[in-house]
Design a protein around this motif. Structure first.
Motif, short mmCIF file in Angstrom:
data_model
loop_
_atom_site.label_atom_id
_atom_site.label_comp_id
_atom_site.label_asym_id
_atom_site.label_seq_id
_atom_site.Cartn_x
_atom_site.Cartn_y
_atom_site.Cartn_z
N MET A 1 0.84 -1.20 0.00
CA MET A 1 0.00 0.00 0.00
C MET A 1 0.88 1.25 0.00
O MET A 1 1.88 1.30 0.72
N ASP A 2 0.46 2.27 -0.78
CA ASP A 2 1.15 3.54 -0.68
C ASP A 2 0.62 4.28 0.55
O ASP A 2 -0.32 3.85 1.21
N SER A 3 1.23 5.43 0.85
CA SER A 3 0.90 6.13 2.08
C SER A 3 -0.56 6.59 2.11
O SER A 3 -1.24 6.49 3.15
N GLU A 4 -1.07 7.07 0.98
CA GLU A 4 -2.45 7.54 0.94
C GLU A 4 -3.43 6.39 1.15
O GLU A 4 -4.40 6.51 1.90
N THR A 5 -3.17 5.26 0.50
CA THR A 5 -4.04 4.09 0.65
C THR A 5 -4.00 3.57 2.07
O THR A 5 -5.03 3.16 2.63
N THR A 6 -2.83 3.59 2.67
CA THR A 6 -2.69 3.17 4.06
C THR A 6 -3.53 4.03 4.98
O THR A 6 -4.26 3.52 5.84
N LEU A 7 -3.46 5.35 4.80
CA LEU A 7 -4.23 6.24 5.66
C LEU A 7 -5.73 6.02 5.47
O LEU A 7 -6.49 6.03 6.45
N ILE A 8 -6.17 5.81 4.25
CA ILE A 8 -7.58 5.54 4.00
C ILE A 8 -8.02 4.28 4.75
O ILE A 8 -9.09 4.25 5.38
N ALA A 9 -7.19 3.25 4.70
CA ALA A 9 -7.51 2.00 5.40
C ALA A 9 -7.55 2.21 6.90
O ALA A 9 -8.42 1.66 7.60
N LEU A 10 -6.64 3.01 7.44
CA LEU A 10 -6.61 3.27 8.87
C LEU A 10 -7.84 4.05 9.33
O LEU A 10 -8.43 3.76 10.38
N VAL A 11 -8.24 5.05 8.55
CA VAL A 11 -9.44 5.82 8.86
C VAL A 11 -10.68 4.92 8.79
O VAL A 11 -11.57 4.98 9.65
N ASN A 12 -10.71 4.08 7.78
CA ASN A 12 -11.83 3.16 7.60
C ASN A 12 -11.98 2.21 8.78
O ASN A 12 -13.09 2.00 9.29
N ARG A 13 -10.88 1.65 9.25
CA ARG A 13 -10.92 0.73 10.38
C ARG A 13 -11.45 1.41 11.63
O ARG A 13 -12.27 0.85 12.35
N GLN A 14 -11.00 2.63 11.88
CA GLN A 14 -11.47 3.35 13.06
C GLN A 14 -12.97 3.61 12.97
O GLN A 14 -13.71 3.38 13.94
N PHE A 15 -13.44 4.05 11.83
CA PHE A 15 -14.87 4.34 11.67
C PHE A 15 -15.71 3.08 11.90
O PHE A 15 -16.70 3.11 12.64
N LEU A 16 -15.33 1.98 11.28
CA LEU A 16 -16.13 0.77 11.37
C LEU A 16 -16.17 0.22 12.79
O LEU A 16 -17.23 -0.17 13.29
N TYR A 17 -15.02 0.20 13.47
CA TYR A 17 -15.02 -0.32 14.83
C TYR A 17 -15.75 0.60 15.80
O TYR A 17 -16.39 0.13 16.74
N GLU A 18 -15.66 1.91 15.58
CA GLU A 18 -16.43 2.82 16.44
C GLU A 18 -17.92 2.62 16.24
O GLU A 18 -18.70 2.65 17.20
N LEU A 19 -18.34 2.40 15.00
CA LEU A 19 -19.75 2.15 14.73
C LEU A 19 -20.20 0.84 15.38
O LEU A 19 -21.27 0.78 16.01
N LEU A 20 -19.40 -0.20 15.24
CA LEU A 20 -19.76 -1.48 15.84
C LEU A 20 -19.80 -1.39 17.36
O LEU A 20 -20.72 -1.93 18.00
N ALA A 21 -18.83 -0.71 17.96
CA ALA A 21 -18.80 -0.58 19.41
C ALA A 21 -20.04 0.15 19.91
O ALA A 21 -20.64 -0.22 20.93
N ARG A 22 -20.44 1.19 19.18
CA ARG A 22 -21.63 1.96 19.58
C ARG A 22 -22.89 1.09 19.53
O ARG A 22 -23.82 1.28 20.31
N THR A 23 -22.91 0.11 18.66
CA THR A 23 -24.07 -0.77 18.54
C THR A 23 -24.38 -1.46 19.86
O THR A 23 -25.55 -1.70 20.18
N TYR A 24 -23.35 -1.77 20.63
CA TYR A 24 -23.53 -2.53 21.86
C TYR A 24 -23.32 -1.70 23.12
O TYR A 24 -23.55 -2.19 24.23
N ALA A 25 -22.88 -0.45 22.97
CA ALA A 25 -22.52 0.35 24.14
C ALA A 25 -23.74 0.74 24.97
O ALA A 25 -23.67 0.78 26.20
N GLU A 26 -24.84 1.07 24.30
CA GLU A 26 -26.04 1.52 24.98
C GLU A 26 -27.21 1.43 24.02
O GLU A 26 -27.04 1.10 22.84
N GLU A 27 -28.38 1.75 24.52
CA GLU A 27 -29.56 1.73 23.66
C GLU A 27 -29.36 2.68 22.47
O GLU A 27 -28.75 3.74 22.60
N PRO A 28 -29.86 2.30 21.30
CA PRO A 28 -29.70 3.17 20.13
C PRO A 28 -30.51 4.45 20.27
O PRO A 28 -31.55 4.47 20.93
N ASP A 29 -30.01 5.52 19.66
CA ASP A 29 -30.76 6.77 19.60
C ASP A 29 -30.86 7.21 18.15
O ASP A 29 -30.37 6.53 17.24
#
Length: 221
Positions: free
Chosen positions: A1-29
């Motif tokens: 991966m080049d540097s730009e592709t790497t950063l995109i992948a890193l941002v993507n991973r953070q977004f997806l895991y934050e979304l998944l964690a929020r799914t179970y953290a508390e009742e949805p709003d």
């Protein structure tokens, strides 16, 4: 991966895991529901390429269909409470140690490696110590924190430290999350039916499985 592709992948991973964690953290709003349904979320899921993309998007669509079939937000909030809080005995234990042992007792010896993983990475999970360390939401929150730390270190030029965070993520997936998230998805479906949380947990399992390949590619840089 080049540097730009790497950063995109890193941002993507953070977004997806934050979304998944929020799914179970508390009742949805309403805010969570808006993010879940946003086109940006579909785009982020689409970035998780390779042959699993179709199944990930299919699981996402199934989760949205389950939301649409619910009466309203209050119904989904009620589902969250009865699946993850109670009252009464839960039909789908949301704790790793229960799925990997022969007893339903909590606070078992199996918790210690999870607690050590959190401490070795320098993190305390959200809601500690009020929620058992191996709750699905805490494990996903830990993955989100590791993903965010890897992104931050990469952006500041600390690439070796970023790789350490990625290696910790891969170890935690292989040693913990991937060993039981499929079992949890099946348990929720068997105990509570084919609703939103069953579908969301199947999506979490697919994302976690695909993340191993993403991490291998990032660590090969």
């Amino acid at each position: 991966m080049d540097s730009e592709t790497t950063l995109i992948a890193l941002v993507n991973r953070q977004f997806l895991y934050e979304l998944l964690a929020r799914t179970y953290a508390e009742e949805p709003d309403a805010t969570y529901m808006d993010i879940l349904r946003a086109e940006h979320t579909r785009d982020e899921l689409g970035l998780v390429a390779h042959e699993t993309t179709e199944s990930i998007l299919a699981a996402y669509d199934a989760a949205l269909d389950a939301l649409d079939s619910a009466e309203d937000l209050t119904a989904i909030q009620h589902d969250y409470v009865r699946i993850f809080i109670g009252p009464g005995t839960l039909k789908a234990d949301p704790w790793e140690s229960v799925h990997l042992s022969d007893t339903r007792a909590l606070f078992q010896q199996e918790l210690l490696p999870i607690r050590d993983a959190y401490r070795d990475a320098g993190f305390l999970p959200a809601r500690y110590p009020h929620v058992q360390d191996d709750f699905i939401g805490l494990e996903l929150d830990f993955m989100a924190k590791l993903a965010g730390a890897a992104k931050q270190e990469w952006e500041t030029g600390n690439h070796d430290t970023a790789r350490e965070r990625l290696a910790q993520s891969r170890s935690f997936l292989n040693d913990h999350l991937l060993l039981w998230v499929d079992s949890l998805a099946r348990a929720i479906e068997n105990g509570y039916g084919d609703g939103f949380y069953a579908r969301a947990t199947q999506l979490a399992a697919l994302i976690a499985e695909r993340d191993v390949d993403v991490l291998d590619a990032l660590l090969a840089n």
